[in-house]
Scaffold this active site. Sequence first.
Site, PDB file in Angstrom:
ATOM      1  N   LYS A 162      39.862  41.830  32.297  1.00 10.17           N
ATOM      2  CA  LYS A 162      39.924  40.374  32.104  1.00 10.17           C
ATOM      3  C   LYS A 162      38.597  39.861  31.542  1.00 10.17           C
ATOM      4  O   LYS A 162      37.535  40.299  31.960  1.00 10.17           O
ATOM      5  CB  LYS A 162      40.221  39.683  33.436  1.00 10.17           C
ATOM      6  CG  LYS A 162      41.568  40.069  34.036  1.00 10.17           C
ATOM      7  CD  LYS A 162      41.721  39.538  35.445  1.00 10.17           C
ATOM      8  CE  LYS A 162      40.743  40.150  36.408  1.00 10.17           C
ATOM      9  NZ  LYS A 162      41.009  39.819  37.830  1.00 10.17           N
ATOM     10  N   THR A 169      38.905  27.133  38.632  1.00  8.34           N
ATOM     11  CA  THR A 169      39.200  28.516  38.233  1.00  8.34           C
ATOM     12  C   THR A 169      39.210  29.462  39.434  1.00  8.34           C
ATOM     13  O   THR A 169      39.302  30.678  39.260  1.00  8.34           O
ATOM     14  CB  THR A 169      38.145  29.021  37.223  1.00  8.34           C
ATOM     15  OG1 THR A 169      36.847  28.882  37.818  1.00  8.34           O
ATOM     16  CG2 THR A 169      38.209  28.239  35.926  1.00  8.34           C
ATOM     17  N   GLY A 225      40.530  31.704  42.073  1.00  5.64           N
ATOM     18  CA  GLY A 225      41.803  32.393  42.279  1.00  5.64           C
ATOM     19  C   GLY A 225      42.565  32.747  41.016  1.00  5.64           C
ATOM     20  O   GLY A 225      43.713  33.179  41.090  1.00  5.64           O
ATOM     21  N   THR A 226      41.926  32.609  39.846  1.00  8.02           N
ATOM     22  CA  THR A 226      42.656  32.963  38.620  1.00  8.02           C
ATOM     23  C   THR A 226      43.023  34.451  38.609  1.00  8.02           C
ATOM     24  O   THR A 226      44.106  34.826  38.157  1.00  8.02           O
ATOM     25  CB  THR A 226      41.833  32.633  37.357  1.00  8.02           C
ATOM     26  OG1 THR A 226      40.517  33.158  37.516  1.00  8.02           O
ATOM     27  CG2 THR A 226      41.767  31.136  37.112  1.00  8.02           C
ATOM     28  N   GLY A 227      42.104  35.285  39.112  1.00  9.36           N
ATOM     29  CA  GLY A 227      42.376  36.727  39.115  1.00  9.36           C
ATOM     30  C   GLY A 227      43.518  37.075  40.052  1.00  9.36           C
ATOM     31  O   GLY A 227      44.398  37.886  39.721  1.00  9.36           O
ATOM     32  N   CYS A 228      43.508  36.454  41.247  1.00  9.89           N
ATOM     33  CA  CYS A 228      44.600  36.696  42.220  1.00  9.89           C
ATOM     34  C   CYS A 228      45.935  36.257  41.618  1.00  9.89           C
ATOM     35  O   CYS A 228      46.956  36.955  41.742  1.00  9.89           O
ATOM     36  CB  CYS A 228      44.362  35.906  43.503  1.00  9.89           C
ATOM     37  SG  CYS A 228      42.774  36.224  44.281  1.00  9.89           S
TER      38      CYS A 228
END
Length: 391
Positions: free
Chosen positions: A240, A322, A324-327
């Site tokens: 990412k 932003t 928690g975008t990865g979760c």
Amino acid sequence: MNGFGRDGGRVVSGSGRDAVGLADVEQTPRLRSPDVGRSAVATRAEAAPLADVAPRVRPPGHPVVALTIAGSDPSGGAGIQADLKTFAALGGYGCAVLTGLTAQSTTGVTRVHPVPADMVSAQLDTLFADVAVDTIKIGMTTDAAIARTVAAALRDLRAAGRTPFVVLDPVMVATSGDRLLAPDAEAVLRDELLPLADLVTPNLPEAAVLLGVEPARDGREAADQARALRALGVGYALVKGGHLDSAESVDHLAGPGVGGVCGGGNGGTGAGRDNGDSGGGNRVGGVGTTGNGAVGDDLGEVSPGGDGVVALAAPRVPTRNTHGTGCTLSSACAVLRPAHDGWEPAVRAAKDYLTGALQAADSLVIGGTGTTSGRWQGHGPVDHAHATRRT
Ligand SMILES: Nc1ncnc2c1ncn2[C@@H]1O[C@H](COP(=O)(O)OP(=O)(O)OP(=O)(O)O)[C@@H](O)[C@H]1O
Ligand SMILES: Cc1ncc(COP(=O)(O)O)c(N)n1
């Protein structure tokens, strides 16, 4: 100890008494003493007709059953809370196994408390003995013992003939900069969990840790690292690019068949499969995406292993929300995969959903409204429910 199917699916704690003093009591309802823990629920269950003798089959169009194995974020933007919201927003049915508690808000993490590894094992064993999960997202594993426990449970599940899709988000550090993973767990993620995953979704610092190199500084290096991660035994790697300072937020996906490249023999997962059977005994209905149009550039490169790499770009949304975008992205990948014909279309659809949630994020005012005075400097959540809100 990790015994899927052992003890007839019953779980007996191996570590003495727990906080409520029930750890040494076998908690199988039918064997429980009539005098212990009697409740209205138990009474109703005993009175119910014998409906459980026929095999239970999910009807066509049944929701995807998605499991998150992750930590709790009380502010609801990341961790297990974000994962369950994402599953629900995309039409899935969410299950959750907790690996750790955090004391956390939009401004940072003040404390991390691991769930004892044998309790993680008990949660997984108990769930898997009863519920066929179609797809699994692994997030914060907290420490080495828990990471090993999760890996053992996945191996046991496979030995029992179950092959749900597995997405590993190798969570190490929060957006706030706080550590979420004990350093000795990094090697367990790389050596034990990565080879069991169909898709790994590191951010740039996490990819660097897994590979033992410096973080990628641009798209080309990120693409190279996505390919290098494949050599560690994972099916597909999505590096990412949210941490890069570019006008677009660009992620790089590497794996067999990506970008139209015809994969070589390594269809590439620890499970020895890349498609089709969710292992949960059902196919899927009711998932959808928001259609925010992430675009992809096929980098047109083929590595010796037959991998393709594609750059998935989305407009960078100017927001502080932003957290928690990865979760959210990894959960969306997991829940969308069963309804898509391969990882690339599932990842594209997941990124579309995330971009929509980011674009709607400023409608949520979550941090900075509590009892602490002063200027808010946190990172708020994305709007998981942006496409379906009725209130
Ligand atoms: N401002 C933004 N606009 C659009 N997409 C973004 C933005 N920030 C992050 N993304 C996307 O969000 C996803 C997560 O990216 P990131 O590299 O930040 O991962 P992460 O560090 O694991 O996320 P986080 O720690 O915030 O949960 C990627 O798809 C990335 O491209
Ligand atoms: C329990 C938990 N899991 C994962 C994250 C990572 O999310 P972020 O990097 O956005 O803080 C987090 N903050 N908390």
